[in-house]
Design an enzyme around this catalytic site. Sequence first.
Site, PDB file in Angstrom:
ATOM      1  N   ARG A  98       0.484   6.985   7.549  1.00  0.00           N
ATOM      2  CA  ARG A  98       0.492   7.060   6.076  1.00  0.00           C
ATOM      3  C   ARG A  98       0.022   8.433   5.589  1.00  0.00           C
ATOM      4  O   ARG A  98       0.363   8.863   4.497  1.00  0.00           O
ATOM      5  CB  ARG A  98      -0.439   6.005   5.469  1.00  0.00           C
ATOM      6  CG  ARG A  98       0.052   4.568   5.604  1.00  0.00           C
ATOM      7  CD  ARG A  98      -0.781   3.670   4.697  1.00  0.00           C
ATOM      8  NE  ARG A  98      -0.664   2.269   5.026  1.00  0.00           N
ATOM      9  CZ  ARG A  98       0.301   1.454   4.558  1.00  0.00           C
ATOM     10  NH1 ARG A  98       1.224   1.913   3.746  1.00  0.00           N
ATOM     11  NH2 ARG A  98       0.318   0.184   4.909  1.00  0.00           N
TER      12      ARG A  98
ATOM     13  N   LYS B 192      17.303   2.970   0.288  1.00  0.00           N
ATOM     14  CA  LYS B 192      18.262   2.844   1.393  1.00  0.00           C
ATOM     15  C   LYS B 192      19.383   1.942   0.901  1.00  0.00           C
ATOM     16  O   LYS B 192      19.390   0.738   1.173  1.00  0.00           O
ATOM     17  CB  LYS B 192      17.587   2.161   2.596  1.00  0.00           C
ATOM     18  CG  LYS B 192      16.457   2.922   3.245  1.00  0.00           C
ATOM     19  CD  LYS B 192      15.992   2.136   4.478  1.00  0.00           C
ATOM     20  CE  LYS B 192      14.678   2.615   5.024  1.00  0.00           C
ATOM     21  NZ  LYS B 192      14.176   1.725   6.088  1.00  0.00           N
TER      22      LYS B 192
ATOM     23  N   ASP C  23       4.043   3.600   6.066  1.00  0.00           N
ATOM     24  CA  ASP C  23       3.501   3.368   7.412  1.00  0.00           C
ATOM     25  C   ASP C  23       4.502   2.772   8.390  1.00  0.00           C
ATOM     26  O   ASP C  23       5.508   2.171   8.008  1.00  0.00           O
ATOM     27  CB  ASP C  23       2.326   2.403   7.324  1.00  0.00           C
ATOM     28  CG  ASP C  23       2.798   0.969   7.053  1.00  0.00           C
ATOM     29  OD1 ASP C  23       3.473   0.748   6.029  1.00  0.00           O
ATOM     30  OD2 ASP C  23       2.532   0.072   7.880  1.00  0.00           O
TER      31      ASP C  23
ATOM     32  N   GLU D 168       7.368   2.061  -6.592  1.00  0.00           N
ATOM     33  CA  GLU D 168       7.576   1.516  -5.250  1.00  0.00           C
ATOM     34  C   GLU D 168       7.863   2.651  -4.265  1.00  0.00           C
ATOM     35  O   GLU D 168       8.423   3.677  -4.642  1.00  0.00           O
ATOM     36  CB  GLU D 168       8.738   0.501  -5.310  1.00  0.00           C
ATOM     37  CG  GLU D 168       9.250  -0.050  -3.999  1.00  0.00           C
ATOM     38  CD  GLU D 168       8.269  -0.890  -3.220  1.00  0.00           C
ATOM     39  OE1 GLU D 168       7.139  -0.455  -3.007  1.00  0.00           O
ATOM     40  OE2 GLU D 168       8.670  -1.992  -2.777  1.00  0.00           O
ATOM     41  N   ASP D 169       7.486   2.464  -3.019  1.00  0.00           N
ATOM     42  CA  ASP D 169       7.757   3.505  -2.023  1.00  0.00           C
ATOM     43  C   ASP D 169       9.232   3.497  -1.606  1.00  0.00           C
ATOM     44  O   ASP D 169       9.923   4.503  -1.703  1.00  0.00           O
ATOM     45  CB  ASP D 169       6.830   3.376  -0.798  1.00  0.00           C
ATOM     46  CG  ASP D 169       6.865   1.995  -0.140  1.00  0.00           C
ATOM     47  OD1 ASP D 169       7.525   1.067  -0.663  1.00  0.00           O
ATOM     48  OD2 ASP D 169       6.218   1.825   0.906  1.00  0.00           O
TER      49      ASP D 169
ATOM     50  N   ARG E 172       0.796  -1.195   0.000  1.00  0.00           N
ATOM     51  CA  ARG E 172       0.000   0.000   0.000  1.00  0.00           C
ATOM     52  C   ARG E 172       0.844   1.266   0.000  1.00  0.00           C
ATOM     53  O   ARG E 172       0.359   2.349  -0.250  1.00  0.00           O
ATOM     54  CB  ARG E 172      -0.884  -0.010   1.254  1.00  0.00           C
ATOM     55  CG  ARG E 172      -2.075  -0.940   1.139  1.00  0.00           C
ATOM     56  CD  ARG E 172      -2.789  -1.105   2.458  1.00  0.00           C
ATOM     57  NE  ARG E 172      -2.288  -2.301   3.131  1.00  0.00           N
ATOM     58  CZ  ARG E 172      -2.715  -2.647   4.357  1.00  0.00           C
ATOM     59  NH1 ARG E 172      -3.549  -1.867   5.029  1.00  0.00           N
ATOM     60  NH2 ARG E 172      -2.294  -3.767   4.911  1.00  0.00           N
ATOM     61  N   GLY E 173       2.142   1.099   0.287  1.00  0.00           N
ATOM     62  CA  GLY E 173       3.006   2.251   0.536  1.00  0.00           C
ATOM     63  C   GLY E 173       3.145   3.250  -0.599  1.00  0.00           C
ATOM     64  O   GLY E 173       3.503   4.398  -0.370  1.00  0.00           O
TER      65      GLY E 173
ATOM     66  N   ASP F   9      14.558  -1.318   0.053  1.00  0.00           N
ATOM     67  CA  ASP F   9      15.304  -1.529   1.290  1.00  0.00           C
ATOM     68  C   ASP F   9      16.311  -2.665   1.040  1.00  0.00           C
ATOM     69  O   ASP F   9      17.355  -2.454   0.438  1.00  0.00           O
ATOM     70  CB  ASP F   9      14.281  -1.833   2.387  1.00  0.00           C
ATOM     71  CG  ASP F   9      14.863  -1.885   3.791  1.00  0.00           C
ATOM     72  OD1 ASP F   9      15.703  -1.055   4.114  1.00  0.00           O
ATOM     73  OD2 ASP F   9      14.456  -2.775   4.559  1.00  0.00           O
TER      74      ASP F   9
ATOM     75  N   PHE G 160      14.144   4.180   9.931  1.00  0.00           N
ATOM     76  CA  PHE G 160      12.783   3.750   9.639  1.00  0.00           C
ATOM     77  C   PHE G 160      11.933   4.996   9.419  1.00  0.00           C
ATOM     78  O   PHE G 160      11.809   5.837  10.307  1.00  0.00           O
ATOM     79  CB  PHE G 160      12.208   2.889  10.760  1.00  0.00           C
ATOM     80  CG  PHE G 160      11.025   2.100  10.278  1.00  0.00           C
ATOM     81  CD1 PHE G 160      11.204   0.876   9.654  1.00  0.00           C
ATOM     82  CD2 PHE G 160       9.735   2.611  10.395  1.00  0.00           C
ATOM     83  CE1 PHE G 160      10.109   0.161   9.160  1.00  0.00           C
ATOM     84  CE2 PHE G 160       8.645   1.894   9.900  1.00  0.00           C
ATOM     85  CZ  PHE G 160       8.844   0.663   9.290  1.00  0.00           C
ATOM     86  N   VAL G 161      11.356   5.114   8.220  1.00  0.00           N
ATOM     87  CA  VAL G 161      10.625   6.326   7.863  1.00  0.00           C
ATOM     88  C   VAL G 161       9.126   6.081   7.691  1.00  0.00           C
ATOM     89  O   VAL G 161       8.695   4.944   7.437  1.00  0.00           O
ATOM     90  CB  VAL G 161      11.205   6.971   6.577  1.00  0.00           C
ATOM     91  CG1 VAL G 161      12.623   7.443   6.802  1.00  0.00           C
ATOM     92  CG2 VAL G 161      11.114   6.015   5.393  1.00  0.00           C
TER      93      VAL G 161
HETATM   94  P1  IMP Z   1      12.619  -4.780   0.862  1.00  0.00           P
HETATM   95  O1  IMP Z   1      11.991  -5.994   0.303  1.00  0.00           O
HETATM   96  O2  IMP Z   1      13.477  -5.054   2.048  1.00  0.00           O
HETATM   97  O3  IMP Z   1      13.332  -3.938  -0.174  1.00  0.00           O
HETATM   98  O4  IMP Z   1      11.467  -3.921   1.493  1.00  0.00           O
HETATM   99  C1  IMP Z   1      10.741  -3.033   0.783  1.00  0.00           C
HETATM  100  C2  IMP Z   1       9.458  -2.740   1.518  1.00  0.00           C
HETATM  101  O5  IMP Z   1       9.627  -2.671   2.929  1.00  0.00           O
HETATM  102  C3  IMP Z   1       8.987  -1.360   1.108  1.00  0.00           C
HETATM  103  O6  IMP Z   1       8.120  -1.443   0.033  1.00  0.00           O
HETATM  104  C4  IMP Z   1       8.280  -0.882   2.349  1.00  0.00           C
HETATM  105  O7  IMP Z   1       6.921  -1.278   2.301  1.00  0.00           O
HETATM  106  C5  IMP Z   1       8.936  -1.598   3.486  1.00  0.00           C
HETATM  107  N1  IMP Z   1       9.879  -0.692   4.162  1.00  0.00           N
HETATM  108  C6  IMP Z   1      11.220  -0.653   4.035  1.00  0.00           C
HETATM  109  N2  IMP Z   1      11.764   0.317   4.757  1.00  0.00           N
HETATM  110  C7  IMP Z   1      10.731   0.924   5.390  1.00  0.00           C
HETATM  111  C8  IMP Z   1      10.643   2.062   6.274  1.00  0.00           C
HETATM  112  O8  IMP Z   1      11.627   2.721   6.642  1.00  0.00           O
HETATM  113  N3  IMP Z   1       9.385   2.397   6.670  1.00  0.00           N
HETATM  114  C9  IMP Z   1       8.273   1.721   6.288  1.00  0.00           C
HETATM  115  N4  IMP Z   1       8.312   0.685   5.442  1.00  0.00           N
HETATM  116  C10 IMP Z   1       9.535   0.292   4.995  1.00  0.00           C
HETATM  117 MG    MG Z   2       6.006  -1.627   0.142  1.00  0.00          MG
END
Ligand code: IMP
Ligand code: MG
Length: 179
Positions: free
Chosen positions: A167, A133, A161, A101-102, A45-46, A105, A154-155
């Site tokens: 959000r 990140k 969220d 994508e939001d 949903r981000g 990570d 963590f943002v």
């Molecule tokens: P990844 O699979 O580790 O790259 O994670 C990506 C997903 O984790 C993003 O789409 C976010 O939904 C969530 N995420 C990663 N970092 C944060 C953060 O700092 N705050 C909130 N959600 C995050």
């Molecule tokens: Mg996400």
Amino acid sequence: MPHRPYVIDRMISAKRIAARVEALAHEITDAFQGTDKLVVVGLLRGSFVFIADLVREIDLPVEVDFIEASSYGDELTTSREVRILKDLRSGIEGRDVLVVEDIVDTGFTLNHVLNMLKARKPKRIEVCALLDKPSRREVPIKATWTGFDIPDEFVVGYGIDFAQRNRNLPHIGKVRFTE
Ligand code: IMP
Ligand code: MG
């Protein structure tokens, strides 16, 4: 379970976000110039606030669709197992696709979704991520366009969220626990 109390320290203002979104949209418009239709795929949903602002600045015929992949639970950790909870409504074979994508990570989510979508043989597929990140990356993957590189914090806000909260914050801030 009650939450540990936290405050949100401002990191990126709404004004800076708006300016960056406009610039990204112009680059995307140039990159896909001549397309008959750009399928903009938001990761729920981000990305819902970001995609809403982004598509309104893209000067191309667009279709908007969504995918929901689960990665985070209500914890400050990433699980490596990526599950698709909601798939696209339309096929993307032979189409121009932009995945929105939001945050990238560890990269697990984006990697999984991209592999799945590439298997459907789109004509072209690119990624626009609001935040990155880089220091957290475990899967070597990078968005075609990134709004802002941020440190390992963590943002929340602008659609993003913490356990479904914050959000609706118009800017992006980092979570700081006060206890
Ligand atoms: P990844 O699979 O580790 O790259 O994670 C990506 C997903 O984790 C993003 O789409 C976010 O939904 C969530 N995420 C990663 N970092 C944060 C953060 O700092 N705050 C909130 N959600 C995050
Ligand atoms: Mg996400």
